[in-house]
Design a protein around this motif. Structure first.
Motif, PDB file in Angstrom:
ATOM      1  N   UNK A  36       0.837  -1.207   0.000  1.00  0.00           N
ATOM      2  CA  UNK A  36       0.000   0.000   0.000  1.00  0.00           C
ATOM      3  C   UNK A  36       0.870   1.254   0.000  1.00  0.00           C
ATOM      4  N   UNK A  37       1.930   1.247   0.819  1.00  0.00           N
ATOM      5  CA  UNK A  37       2.786   2.427   0.933  1.00  0.00           C
ATOM      6  C   UNK A  37       3.437   2.791  -0.397  1.00  0.00           C
ATOM      7  N   UNK A  38       3.696   1.800  -1.236  1.00  0.00           N
ATOM      8  CA  UNK A  38       4.361   2.060  -2.516  1.00  0.00           C
ATOM      9  C   UNK A  38       3.389   2.480  -3.615  1.00  0.00           C
ATOM     10  N   UNK A  39       2.088   2.322  -3.376  1.00  0.00           N
ATOM     11  CA  UNK A  39       1.105   2.657  -4.416  1.00  0.00           C
ATOM     12  C   UNK A  39      -0.153   3.247  -3.799  1.00  0.00           C
ATOM     13  N   UNK A  40      -0.030   4.356  -3.058  1.00  0.00           N
ATOM     14  CA  UNK A  40      -1.215   4.951  -2.425  1.00  0.00           C
ATOM     15  C   UNK A  40      -2.154   5.540  -3.472  1.00  0.00           C
ATOM     16  N   UNK A  41      -3.392   5.824  -3.101  1.00  0.00           N
ATOM     17  CA  UNK A  41      -4.326   6.429  -4.058  1.00  0.00           C
ATOM     18  C   UNK A  41      -3.817   7.786  -4.540  1.00  0.00           C
ATOM     19  N   UNK A  42      -3.987   8.044  -5.810  1.00  0.00           N
ATOM     20  CA  UNK A  42      -3.653   9.361  -6.341  1.00  0.00           C
ATOM     21  C   UNK A  42      -4.713  10.363  -5.905  1.00  0.00           C
ATOM     22  N   UNK A  43      -4.360  11.634  -5.922  1.00  0.00           N
ATOM     23  CA  UNK A  43      -5.314  12.687  -5.569  1.00  0.00           C
ATOM     24  C   UNK A  43      -6.541  12.574  -6.470  1.00  0.00           C
ATOM     25  N   UNK A  44      -7.722  12.427  -5.853  1.00  0.00           N
ATOM     26  CA  UNK A  44      -8.960  12.356  -6.615  1.00  0.00           C
ATOM     27  C   UNK A  44      -9.273  10.996  -7.211  1.00  0.00           C
ATOM     28  N   UNK A  45      -8.416   9.999  -7.000  1.00  0.00           N
ATOM     29  CA  UNK A  45      -8.660   8.673  -7.574  1.00  0.00           C
ATOM     30  C   UNK A  45      -9.807   7.986  -6.843  1.00  0.00           C
ATOM     31  N   UNK A  46     -10.738   7.413  -7.600  1.00  0.00           N
ATOM     32  CA  UNK A  46     -11.842   6.669  -7.003  1.00  0.00           C
ATOM     33  C   UNK A  46     -11.285   5.472  -6.238  1.00  0.00           C
ATOM     34  N   UNK A  47     -11.783   5.249  -5.013  1.00  0.00           N
ATOM     35  CA  UNK A  47     -11.211   4.206  -4.168  1.00  0.00           C
ATOM     36  C   UNK A  47     -11.473   2.807  -4.724  1.00  0.00           C
ATOM     37  N   UNK A  48     -12.580   2.630  -5.432  1.00  0.00           N
ATOM     38  CA  UNK A  48     -12.846   1.328  -6.045  1.00  0.00           C
ATOM     39  C   UNK A  48     -11.838   1.053  -7.162  1.00  0.00           C
ATOM     40  N   UNK A  49     -11.492   2.103  -7.909  1.00  0.00           N
ATOM     41  CA  UNK A  49     -10.473   1.970  -8.956  1.00  0.00           C
ATOM     42  C   UNK A  49      -9.119   1.676  -8.326  1.00  0.00           C
ATOM     43  N   UNK A  50      -8.804   2.393  -7.246  1.00  0.00           N
ATOM     44  CA  UNK A  50      -7.510   2.199  -6.583  1.00  0.00           C
ATOM     45  C   UNK A  50      -7.359   0.778  -6.050  1.00  0.00           C
ATOM     46  N   UNK A  51      -8.380   0.269  -5.372  1.00  0.00           N
ATOM     47  CA  UNK A  51      -8.223  -1.059  -4.760  1.00  0.00           C
ATOM     48  C   UNK A  51      -8.074  -2.131  -5.833  1.00  0.00           C
ATOM     49  N   UNK A  52      -8.722  -1.948  -7.000  1.00  0.00           N
ATOM     50  CA  UNK A  52      -8.545  -2.902  -8.096  1.00  0.00           C
ATOM     51  C   UNK A  52      -7.127  -2.816  -8.653  1.00  0.00           C
ATOM     52  N   UNK A  53      -6.614  -1.587  -8.746  1.00  0.00           N
ATOM     53  CA  UNK A  53      -5.252  -1.386  -9.253  1.00  0.00           C
ATOM     54  C   UNK A  53      -4.216  -2.040  -8.345  1.00  0.00           C
ATOM     55  N   UNK A  54      -4.408  -1.967  -7.041  1.00  0.00           N
ATOM     56  CA  UNK A  54      -3.405  -2.451  -6.093  1.00  0.00           C
ATOM     57  C   UNK A  54      -3.603  -3.924  -5.739  1.00  0.00           C
ATOM     58  N   UNK A  55      -4.855  -4.336  -5.514  1.00  0.00           N
ATOM     59  CA  UNK A  55      -5.104  -5.686  -4.999  1.00  0.00           C
ATOM     60  C   UNK A  55      -5.674  -6.644  -6.040  1.00  0.00           C
ATOM     61  N   UNK A  56      -6.086  -6.117  -7.195  1.00  0.00           N
ATOM     62  CA  UNK A  56      -6.636  -6.989  -8.219  1.00  0.00           C
ATOM     63  C   UNK A  56      -7.857  -7.735  -7.719  1.00  0.00           C
ATOM     64  N   UNK A  57      -7.868  -9.053  -7.928  1.00  0.00           N
ATOM     65  CA  UNK A  57      -9.011  -9.878  -7.523  1.00  0.00           C
ATOM     66  C   UNK A  57      -8.885 -10.393  -6.093  1.00  0.00           C
ATOM     67  N   UNK A  58      -7.791 -10.061  -5.402  1.00  0.00           N
ATOM     68  CA  UNK A  58      -7.595 -10.553  -4.035  1.00  0.00           C
ATOM     69  C   UNK A  58      -8.584  -9.907  -3.070  1.00  0.00           C
ATOM     70  N   UNK A  59      -8.944 -10.661  -2.039  1.00  0.00           N
ATOM     71  CA  UNK A  59      -9.707 -10.116  -0.923  1.00  0.00           C
ATOM     72  C   UNK A  59      -8.729  -9.407   0.011  1.00  0.00           C
ATOM     73  N   UNK A  60      -9.060  -8.182   0.394  1.00  0.00           N
ATOM     74  CA  UNK A  60      -8.110  -7.437   1.223  1.00  0.00           C
ATOM     75  C   UNK A  60      -8.837  -6.673   2.319  1.00  0.00           C
ATOM     76  N   UNK A  61      -8.063  -6.300   3.324  1.00  0.00           N
ATOM     77  CA  UNK A  61      -8.571  -5.479   4.422  1.00  0.00           C
ATOM     78  C   UNK A  61      -7.481  -4.507   4.847  1.00  0.00           C
ATOM     79  N   UNK A  62      -7.868  -3.254   5.050  1.00  0.00           N
ATOM     80  CA  UNK A  62      -6.996  -2.262   5.674  1.00  0.00           C
ATOM     81  C   UNK A  62      -7.646  -1.827   6.982  1.00  0.00           C
ATOM     82  N   UNK A  63      -6.881  -1.857   8.058  1.00  0.00           N
ATOM     83  CA  UNK A  63      -7.324  -1.327   9.349  1.00  0.00           C
ATOM     84  C   UNK A  63      -6.394  -0.165   9.673  1.00  0.00           C
ATOM     85  N   UNK A  64      -6.942   1.042   9.639  1.00  0.00           N
ATOM     86  CA  UNK A  64      -6.131   2.262   9.741  1.00  0.00           C
ATOM     87  C   UNK A  64      -6.466   2.963  11.051  1.00  0.00           C
ATOM     88  N   UNK A  65      -5.472   3.119  11.915  1.00  0.00           N
ATOM     89  CA  UNK A  65      -5.670   3.724  13.231  1.00  0.00           C
ATOM     90  C   UNK A  65      -5.342   5.221  13.225  1.00  0.00           C
TER      91      UNK A  65
END
Length: 412
Positions: free
Chosen positions: A77-106
């Motif tokens: 995630x740190x190497x490919x964070x969302x770009x400014x204004x990037x839709x989060x659904x587009x971003x998660x597909x770009x980074x995780x593809x078809x994998x199931x993922x979870x982010x827990x951010x404190x």
């Protein structure tokens, strides 16, 4: 069995709305879903802010990544964070593809001013009715399409009730078990049997879900969704006493990293006497009760200065003042405050959860009062000039720079 879900016919987060909420949750002891607590504009704004939270969490390393149910390296995630204004659904597909993922951010309150402001305003009327949690608030974001929560069935820390503001786009289900029910009858059963005996709370984008701390629970998020949670930090008497005593012992003795070597005999009390002497000298023979009360007051001032968030603001080294800022106005953004109190020659300052001790001067307290006064335009150059007697201009500039880096003050 389906858990309780209602609509409240009052403006969201008004005093009447929260009064109805308290009645429906039996004064915060029962879980509840409130339909459409968030407006469409709220959902849209918070969903857009999710990208900012992920970007800032990557810099601060305040998150955990899970892929296909297993904890993964955060560098993905740190190497490919969302770009400014990037839709989060587009971003998660770009980074995780078809994998199931979870982010827990404190500590999301320190990662997004928009989210912090929204949450602060949401609970201000609730605070008027119930008071503040003794150790303030924390915020966490849960994001992903991870199916069942990778943490498994669990309950949260004692006293840590939670509000979950769901901003979608996918739905979520929370399964709850009463504490006695789960520990006595559920823990050893197969997972399917456990789910069949749970209360199911289903919610969608715009809904609010509340859960008291003592519910065993697990979430299920099949479609990609985002939830922003607000935690109420209500300690037990024992845990609060431990916190206060730990805080003042560290403050009196130091960071405690020095190793204490045993004497020649197990009964040698020399080292204990040495440690007791340090405590006595630094405590100046004050009573244990007095020390505890003093530490309690320090904790309350730290929380009040930071909008009652438990975490301190995160310093940002790229927030730098220059001579070009001398004509800009200094102010403290709501709901934060720059607080102080005097003890002898020391002036204790509190801002955004940080504590600082300076030499007392009338000029310094007068300058702080001007910064806190919303009706006064107080420029950075005036502050430096006003402090030219107790401090040099360079010292005043360094002090302001430190406050600016810690986000204690802002400029406009």
């Amino acid at each position: 069995m389906l858990g309780k879900a209602i609509s409240i016919e009052h403006p969201s987060f008004s005093r009447d709305w929260w009064s109805a909420f308290l009645a429906e949750t039996a004064d915060r002891t029962q879980s509840l879903v409130v339909r459409n607590a968030l407006s469409e504009a709220d959902v849209r704004q918070l969903r857009e802010e999710a990208g900012c939270i992920v970007r800032n969490s990557a810099l601060a390393d305040t998150f955990r990544t899970y892929i296909n149910g297993k904890q993964a390296d955060n560098r993905l995630v740190a190497s490919a964070p969302p770009a400014e204004g990037e839709d989060m659904d587009v971003w998660r597909t770009r980074v995780f593809g078809a994998d199931k993922f979870s982010l827990i951010i404190n500590q999301c309150e320190q990662l997004s001013g928009v989210v912090a402001s929204f949450l602060e305003k949401a609970v201000v009327r609730l605070q008027e009715i119930t008071g503040l949690p003794l150790l303030g608030y924390n915020s966490t974001v849960f994001m992903g399409n991870y199916g069942f929560t990778p943490l498994g069935i669990h309950h949260d820390g004692t006293g840590n009730n939670v509000l979950h503001f769901h901003i979608g786009p996918g739905d979520k289900v929370m399964y709850n078990w009463d504490e006695d029910q789960y520990t006595a009858d559920m823990a050893s059963r197969a997972f399917d049997e456990q789910l069949a005996a749970a209360d199911e709370y289903r919610f969608s984008a715009g809904d609010l879900y509340y859960m008291p701390w003592n519910k065993y629970h697990i979430g299920n998020t099949e479609a990609f969704s985002i939830g922003i949670t607000l935690w109420f930090n209500n300690p037990t008497r024992a845990s609060y006493l431990r916190k206060l005593s730990d805080d003042f012992l560290v403050r009196l003795v130091g960071d405690g990293e020095a190793v204490i070597h045993a004497g020649q005999e197990n009964g040698d009390r020399t080292k204990l006497f040495e440690l007791a002497s340090v405590l006595r000298d630094n405590a100046q023979d004050r009573s244990f009760r007095s020390l505890l009360y003093d530490e309690h007051q320090r904790t309350m001032r730290r929380l009040a200065s930071g909008g009652y968030w438990f975490s301190k603001s995160r310093p940002e080294d790229d927030r730098v003042l220059t001579k070009e800022d001398l004509d800009r106005e200094i102010y403290v953004a709501e709901p934060y405050r720059l607080l102080y109190f005097r003890r002898g020659r020391d002036l204790y300052l509190y801002g955004r959860g940080h504590e600082q001790v300076l030499d007392y001067s009338d000029g310094l307290t007068a300058a702080i009062d001007k910064i806190n006064n919303e009706t006064t335009v107080y420029r950075m150059g005036d502050f430096i000039q006003d402090l030219s007697a107790p401090l040099s201009q360079r010292q005043a500039f360094v002090l302001l720079s430190d406050w600016y880096r810690k986000k204690i003050i802002a400029l406009r």
